[in-house]
Design a protein around this motif. Sequence first.
Motif, PDB file in Angstrom:
ATOM      1  N   ASN A  44      42.529   1.698 -17.081  1.00  0.00           N
ATOM      2  CA  ASN A  44      41.751   1.155 -15.967  1.00  0.00           C
ATOM      3  C   ASN A  44      40.857   0.003 -16.423  1.00  0.00           C
ATOM      4  OD1 ASN A  44      42.860   2.979 -14.177  1.00  0.00           O
ATOM      5  ND2 ASN A  44      41.180   4.448 -14.326  1.00  0.00           N
ATOM      6  N   SER A  47      43.122  -2.987 -16.785  1.00  0.00           N
ATOM      7  CA  SER A  47      43.592  -3.420 -15.461  1.00  0.00           C
ATOM      8  C   SER A  47      42.510  -4.231 -14.763  1.00  0.00           C
ATOM      9  CB  SER A  47      43.967  -2.199 -14.617  1.00  0.00           C
ATOM     10  OG  SER A  47      45.057  -1.520 -15.187  1.00  0.00           O
ATOM     11  N   SER A  48      41.268  -3.785 -14.904  1.00  0.00           N
ATOM     12  CA  SER A  48      40.146  -4.513 -14.316  1.00  0.00           C
ATOM     13  C   SER A  48      39.962  -5.869 -14.981  1.00  0.00           C
ATOM     14  CB  SER A  48      38.862  -3.688 -14.456  1.00  0.00           C
ATOM     15  OG  SER A  48      37.735  -4.427 -14.025  1.00  0.00           O
ATOM     16  N   LEU A  50      42.149  -7.761 -16.354  1.00  0.00           N
ATOM     17  CA  LEU A  50      43.243  -8.680 -16.062  1.00  0.00           C
ATOM     18  C   LEU A  50      43.361  -9.010 -14.577  1.00  0.00           C
ATOM     19  CD1 LEU A  50      45.810  -7.093 -18.522  1.00  0.00           C
ATOM     20  CD2 LEU A  50      44.719  -9.317 -18.768  1.00  0.00           C
ATOM     21  N   THR A  51      42.421  -8.518 -13.781  1.00  0.00           N
ATOM     22  CA  THR A  51      42.392  -8.810 -12.350  1.00  0.00           C
ATOM     23  C   THR A  51      41.467  -9.985 -12.110  1.00  0.00           C
ATOM     24  OG1 THR A  51      42.776  -6.499 -11.798  1.00  0.00           O
ATOM     25  CG2 THR A  51      41.886  -7.900 -10.057  1.00  0.00           C
ATOM     26  N   GLU A  52      41.923 -10.949 -11.370  1.00  0.00           N
ATOM     27  CA  GLU A  52      41.146 -12.179 -11.181  1.00  0.00           C
ATOM     28  C   GLU A  52      39.784 -11.932 -10.551  1.00  0.00           C
ATOM     29  OE1 GLU A  52      43.311 -15.190  -9.174  1.00  0.00           O
ATOM     30  OE2 GLU A  52      44.932 -15.258 -10.625  1.00  0.00           O
ATOM     31  N   GLY A  53      39.655 -10.873  -9.784  1.00  0.00           N
ATOM     32  CA  GLY A  53      38.399 -10.609  -9.097  1.00  0.00           C
ATOM     33  C   GLY A  53      37.291 -10.121 -10.007  1.00  0.00           C
ATOM     34  N   SER A  54      37.633  -9.709 -11.232  1.00  0.00           N
ATOM     35  CA  SER A  54      36.629  -9.190 -12.157  1.00  0.00           C
ATOM     36  C   SER A  54      35.772 -10.335 -12.698  1.00  0.00           C
ATOM     37  CB  SER A  54      37.318  -8.474 -13.329  1.00  0.00           C
ATOM     38  OG  SER A  54      36.373  -8.051 -14.273  1.00  0.00           O
ATOM     39  N   CYS A 276      52.106  -3.102 -19.744  1.00  0.00           N
ATOM     40  CA  CYS A 276      51.691  -4.475 -20.041  1.00  0.00           C
ATOM     41  C   CYS A 276      52.761  -5.156 -20.879  1.00  0.00           C
ATOM     42  CB  CYS A 276      50.365  -4.472 -20.787  1.00  0.00           C
ATOM     43  SG  CYS A 276      49.766  -6.118 -21.237  1.00  0.00           S
ATOM     44  N   GLU A 317      42.561 -14.712 -18.497  1.00  0.00           N
ATOM     45  CA  GLU A 317      41.651 -13.717 -17.922  1.00  0.00           C
ATOM     46  C   GLU A 317      40.808 -13.053 -19.006  1.00  0.00           C
ATOM     47  OE1 GLU A 317      45.193 -13.926 -15.138  1.00  0.00           O
ATOM     48  OE2 GLU A 317      44.866 -13.870 -17.300  1.00  0.00           O
TER      49      GLU A 317
END
Length: 342
Positions: A44, A47-48, A50-54, A276, A317
């Motif tokens: 998790n 995942s966070s 590599l998320t653009e929103g982080s 990944c 990222e």
Amino acid sequence: MASIKSNSGLLSKFRGCMIGSLIGDCLGEPFELRPPPPKKVLVNFFSSLLTEGSIRKFHYTDDTSMSVSIARSLVENKKIDPKDLAKRFTEEYFREPDLNYGTHVVAVFYALKETNYEDVFLPGKKQFNGSGSFGNGAPMRIAPVALFNYNKTDESLQSDVKESSRITHSHPHGYNGAILQCLAVKAALKLDASNEFDPVDFISQLEKKMEAIESKGDSPYCESLKKIKEILRDHEDISGQEIAECLGNDETAPGSVPAAIYSFLRGMKPISGFDCLNPFVRTIYYAISIGGDTDTIAAMAGSIAGAYYGIDGIPTELQERCDFTDEIDSLAYKLYDVSQES
């Protein structure tokens, strides 16, 4: 082992090495000196990331601070200058002391300052009743020396590593661990990631070099490299916790450098439960999964992986999640220029 496509040039590898170390340091710090994190927590976490929103930024520790001091000194002096390094290490500590420095190295900095750097090796030599430290503070910061010695002999590399390490870590296990880490980074720099890679040969070459360095009968690094070869041949999907038990995950050089090298190799293959495709990301993930001194193990693993894959192999990222990225990248360019001059 399947080849990994990459068109990274040498400059990209320099940048990858420095940025890779920074990322390992920053992302490993939240898990430092704790038991190996549960797989779900680590999955998790990545995942966070590599998320653009982080948008969370992670700060570096003493690993990066001391590595930067070495890089700046090499750029300015074009050689290892122990007195200059001792001053930079000490001044950086007093400028920003809250970076998880170990208590023993802090004592060295106080002694260096009090004696006005009269003998920059003496405070480190006095550590642990005169035996010196074999903590991982020397190998964690050594990547710039590998870059600087890219075109030089291994003998030159070893001399530079010893000179820079003995300021704080004068025990042979301390500076020999830094030599092994430096040799691993240098080997990764010289390999083409688009060609077939043989992990057993990679370890065998390091083992051969360390056999000529370590004392017979007192060779923790050769012993660990032999264990890594056995793992590569017989245990393809070994967990981070099992690696911690086999190779170590503590704050000593013998208990962390081999684990970092193995993390680089393990990241080349898919990891069960972690979906990944990027081998650099898998390297950092696996290094953290080992637990213990995660920031240093991940920093060392990241410097090797970054030197192998180059900056193109590191997701933007992850680069954007760390403080100080631009300064580190700038130093990589300067180290590249200096290495080509020398």
